[in-house]
Design a protein around this motif. Sequence first.
Motif, PDB file in Angstrom:
ATOM      1  N   ALA A 261     -15.668   4.877  48.321  1.00 41.86           N
ATOM      2  CA  ALA A 261     -15.655   4.304  46.979  1.00 41.86           C
ATOM      3  C   ALA A 261     -15.019   5.230  45.963  1.00 41.86           C
ATOM      4  O   ALA A 261     -14.439   4.777  44.967  1.00 41.86           O
ATOM      5  CB  ALA A 261     -17.089   3.964  46.547  1.00 41.86           C
ATOM      6  N   ASP A 262     -15.091   6.561  46.210  1.00 43.04           N
ATOM      7  CA  ASP A 262     -14.532   7.499  45.252  1.00 43.04           C
ATOM      8  C   ASP A 262     -13.096   7.905  45.581  1.00 43.04           C
ATOM      9  O   ASP A 262     -12.531   8.804  44.963  1.00 43.04           O
ATOM     10  CB  ASP A 262     -15.404   8.755  45.148  1.00 43.04           C
ATOM     11  CG  ASP A 262     -15.564   9.472  46.488  1.00 43.04           C
ATOM     12  OD1 ASP A 262     -15.077   8.950  47.508  1.00 43.04           O
ATOM     13  OD2 ASP A 262     -16.185  10.552  46.507  1.00 43.04           O
ATOM     14  N   SER A 263     -12.498   7.231  46.557  1.00 44.53           N
ATOM     15  CA  SER A 263     -11.108   7.519  46.884  1.00 44.53           C
ATOM     16  C   SER A 263     -10.186   6.875  45.854  1.00 44.53           C
ATOM     17  O   SER A 263     -10.452   5.758  45.397  1.00 44.53           O
ATOM     18  CB  SER A 263     -10.759   6.965  48.274  1.00 44.53           C
ATOM     19  OG  SER A 263      -9.360   6.990  48.486  1.00 44.53           O
TER      20      SER A 263
ATOM     21  N   SER B 281     -12.828  -2.000  42.142  1.00 43.80           N
ATOM     22  CA  SER B 281     -12.369  -0.805  41.446  1.00 43.80           C
ATOM     23  C   SER B 281     -10.866  -0.894  41.213  1.00 43.80           C
ATOM     24  O   SER B 281     -10.170  -1.698  41.830  1.00 43.80           O
ATOM     25  CB  SER B 281     -12.697   0.442  42.260  1.00 43.80           C
ATOM     26  OG  SER B 281     -12.070   0.372  43.529  1.00 43.80           O
TER      27      SER B 281
ATOM     28  N   ASN C  86      -6.825   4.781  40.961  1.00 38.50           N
ATOM     29  CA  ASN C  86      -6.808   5.959  40.101  1.00 38.50           C
ATOM     30  C   ASN C  86      -5.358   6.443  40.028  1.00 38.50           C
ATOM     31  O   ASN C  86      -4.925   7.283  40.811  1.00 38.50           O
ATOM     32  CB  ASN C  86      -7.725   7.045  40.677  1.00 38.50           C
ATOM     33  CG  ASN C  86      -7.863   8.231  39.745  1.00 38.50           C
ATOM     34  OD1 ASN C  86      -6.996   8.490  38.914  1.00 38.50           O
ATOM     35  ND2 ASN C  86      -8.959   8.957  39.891  1.00 38.50           N
TER      36      ASN C  86
ATOM     37  N   LYS D  45      -9.808  14.098  46.083  1.00 39.63           N
ATOM     38  CA  LYS D  45     -10.918  13.714  46.948  1.00 39.63           C
ATOM     39  C   LYS D  45     -10.677  12.323  47.515  1.00 39.63           C
ATOM     40  O   LYS D  45     -10.239  11.412  46.820  1.00 39.63           O
ATOM     41  CB  LYS D  45     -12.226  13.730  46.157  1.00 39.63           C
ATOM     42  CG  LYS D  45     -13.463  13.549  47.026  1.00 39.63           C
ATOM     43  CD  LYS D  45     -14.738  13.718  46.225  1.00 39.63           C
ATOM     44  CE  LYS D  45     -15.961  13.595  47.128  1.00 39.63           C
ATOM     45  NZ  LYS D  45     -17.213  13.743  46.369  1.00 39.63           N
ATOM     46  N   GLY D  46     -10.949  12.177  48.814  1.00 40.08           N
ATOM     47  CA  GLY D  46     -10.802  10.873  49.449  1.00 40.08           C
ATOM     48  C   GLY D  46      -9.414  10.589  49.965  1.00 40.08           C
ATOM     49  O   GLY D  46      -9.120   9.472  50.375  1.00 40.08           O
TER      50      GLY D  46
ATOM     51  N   ASP E  26      -9.386  17.181  50.622  1.00 44.30           N
ATOM     52  CA  ASP E  26      -9.590  17.697  49.276  1.00 44.30           C
ATOM     53  C   ASP E  26      -9.410  19.212  49.221  1.00 44.30           C
ATOM     54  O   ASP E  26     -10.054  19.904  48.445  1.00 44.30           O
ATOM     55  CB  ASP E  26     -10.985  17.297  48.765  1.00 44.30           C
ATOM     56  CG  ASP E  26     -11.187  17.629  47.284  1.00 44.30           C
ATOM     57  OD1 ASP E  26     -10.201  17.640  46.560  1.00 44.30           O
ATOM     58  OD2 ASP E  26     -12.330  17.895  46.898  1.00 44.30           O
TER      59      ASP E  26
END
Length: 895
Positions: free
Chosen positions: A277-279, A300, A303, A556-557, A562
């Motif tokens: 989920a944080d990728s 989402s 990013n 991260k991800g 990372d």
Amino acid sequence: MSLRPIASVCFLATVSAFTANAQSVPAERANEARIDKLLKQMTLEEKMNLIRGDVEPAATNQGQAGYLPGVPRLGVPFLRFADGPPGVLTRIAGQAQTATMGVAATWSAKDAEANGVAIGREARSLGIDVVLQPFINIDRDITFARGYNTLGEDPYLSGVMAAGEVRGEQAQGVMSQAKHYVAYDSDSYNIFVDQQALHEVYVAPFEATIKAGVASIMCSYNKVNGAFACGNADTLKTILRDELGFKGFVTSDWGGVHNVHFINQGLTMEMPGEVPADSPFAGMMKTYFRTRPEDTGAPSKPNLAALAGMLGGTIPEETKGGGMDMNAFPMDSDNATMRSALKDGSITEATVTAAARLVLYEIDRFGYLDGKQKHNVTAQDLEGNGKIIEKTAEDAAVLLKNEGGVLPLKKDASFALIGPTAGQVAAIGTFGERSPGMPERQVGPLEALKKLAPGAKVSFAVADDMTGVPIGAGMLSHDGKPGLERVNEKGVKSVDATLDFTKTNGKALPPNSVVTWKGEVTVAKAGAYWFYLQLLGTRGILSIDGKEVGRSGAVKGTVHGDVQHATQDNGLPTTDGLDNVRRAVELTAGKHAIEVVTSIDTSSAPVQVRLNWMTPEARERDHAAAIAAAKNAGTAVVFVWTRDKPHFELPGEQDKLIEEIAAVNPNTVVVLNTSQPVAMPWIDKVKGVVEMWWPGDEGGVAEAKTLLGLNNPGGKLPMTWGKELTDYAANSPAHPERSTKGVDGKTTFSEGVLVGYRWFDDQKIEPLFPFGYGLSYTKFAMSGLTVKAAGDGGVDVSVKVKNTGSVRGDEVPQVYLDAPATRPAGVQFAPRTLVGFDRVTLEAGEERGVTLHVAPRAFEYWSVDKKQWVKPGGQRTMMVGSSSRELPLNAVVPE
């Protein structure tokens, strides 16, 4: 690292030893009965765990690109997939190998296989099962952002080299995954190509890897004739399975699935499958092969800032852009998942079972069911692989110009080495999906040359200082007081006079420190200031006047755990081995707010952070010093570089630098560290040009040896080097449909089979340097051409090659076949097509007979009407020589 001469015999002995010590995998065939028994014991979800990627547990995750869970209950192990090429990308730095285009420039199947050995060995050391290479798309459009990573413009050359690499990798017990299938040869994602060109040009290298036993193939992001490549029944079923007989599994490129029903059209496996989920990829890659209930939360968004940082940003010299446009990436096109498709019957469990069987087939074939995997991380064979890398870099050297015998350099002469890539080796060019390299092993050409020629008078001028100097204490302040304010992760504040915390000055911060620095920087004059945020053991973001200027690329991800690698953001690390985020900022005179924010990577290494810069005045001084050094030397050697951004052009003011140096020194030599052709407005003003590509960790030694004549360059161009960008078929102004933009959103490969040199030949365009071209420090002659029918329906071409010069060297006899005298209606033929080659080493005065087999397929074309390979009638002629435009020998092919 020591400087060591590597003889060919030692190199080949090393490769032979590697291969001999490898596991006896893969087997020719898998155990079908064993596979059937396992499948009958599996639940539906266990079968899904063989065709859908997941996230490896953090405790063991090596930061590789992909992970397949396997079925532990039944002894079916998990698989790790790691990016390349070249090399292996994980959280642990692997050795940087010679760039793929450099490997292609060796024109040596032995070199290709040796590189496969090094890649396979590295993968075993790093606990990887599947290496995502070879990259065998065609270098059709040199403005394609990923074209630099191919094996050149010719399908036969690409296929031979790719097959060699696959053999080397898989002999180490590691699966190869050939990519990207198919017609992924443009930044356009909507490709149209006729069936003859599709078969003869774009599928051909994949067929070569299939014959070499490749375990898997990655389907590409683009559409092919209207359907996405990962859901294209024509390319995946009709061509790949039915025509080519491929038995392995097909993995999607990461995010290349846009409909769960792609599995019905020939796709085997979805990657990456489940996305953290944080990728930063979470908002752009949906998991279609999902069998659990859908998430009900709002989707989402990608990013974009993190993705931009991961792609490297724009360094000061790259003012004209280039690189991938993430905004054009195809996004999700359907909402149905495997859960709903199985429920409504549009996908059956039998289809899932068939896909799982393909994966299990290769797992068994490679002995992974019998414990032949290796998932623990062990020491890499740095010396053994290093020998392969250095030998490849030497064999890849292409001598493009040598007027008046300016090269090799005399060991007792005076010469100036100029440019940042003279002081440091341009090991990787651009970070991409490859091994990041080991700066601690890298020796720059300058240091290598000084050791190899201790009697020479050598000077050095950086010209473009990429490490810079720390911003002085007198220019930094906060709240009207000297220095920058530091706030650590606990909120504790302190003041630092400068931002310079490295191992070099003994001030590195403890591992996992999280620090923010704030304040102002004062500049006396308006101008372009180049800021360098330099890091290791941490991630960082630099902001000026409240605006983000740049960030480090570790995210991260994503695909390497990372961990911030030293070569990630500038290609060249700093001279003391830090990552280097370099940005140009226009500033007015006065104070400007400045902020550096760090965050944890997962390396647990000491945190190093430094903020360096180069002022306009400092850059002018360095430029002037380079001109002065050239003027005072007997020979000026200018090292220039590109990361293929911008295209067909050297970044920054390198062209201007060459012109100015050539004006003050008539003996100017240019060393190119590129992976694609560049314009050469200065070509008539310099005496020597040698292409060294991106040569890998050991490349500085190879470059020095080549300049000094300790290595005689024998590489040949794997692509045509045009005089103008518009000379190429894909960039012709008369054919906008061929460009990335295309016409009405469609890019059509309307040149058909006339790719690369074939287009130049057909249109009678004079290149700057032709395909297959490369000079030597010696001379060669070819004679005695004979062409005889072979038992398999092909022919054997024999020719004598003689070294008529005074030093040992390599030559590559190349065999081309002309178009048939009688051409069937509606069928396209190139004026001449490469059908055979070999690289031979000859002592001075030595003559050797070389016989090359030309397979029956070389004489055939793909019939669109008959949907099969057809041999046309009419006389054919074989031509042999040293490049596509230097073919002095010819003979009629016997009927």
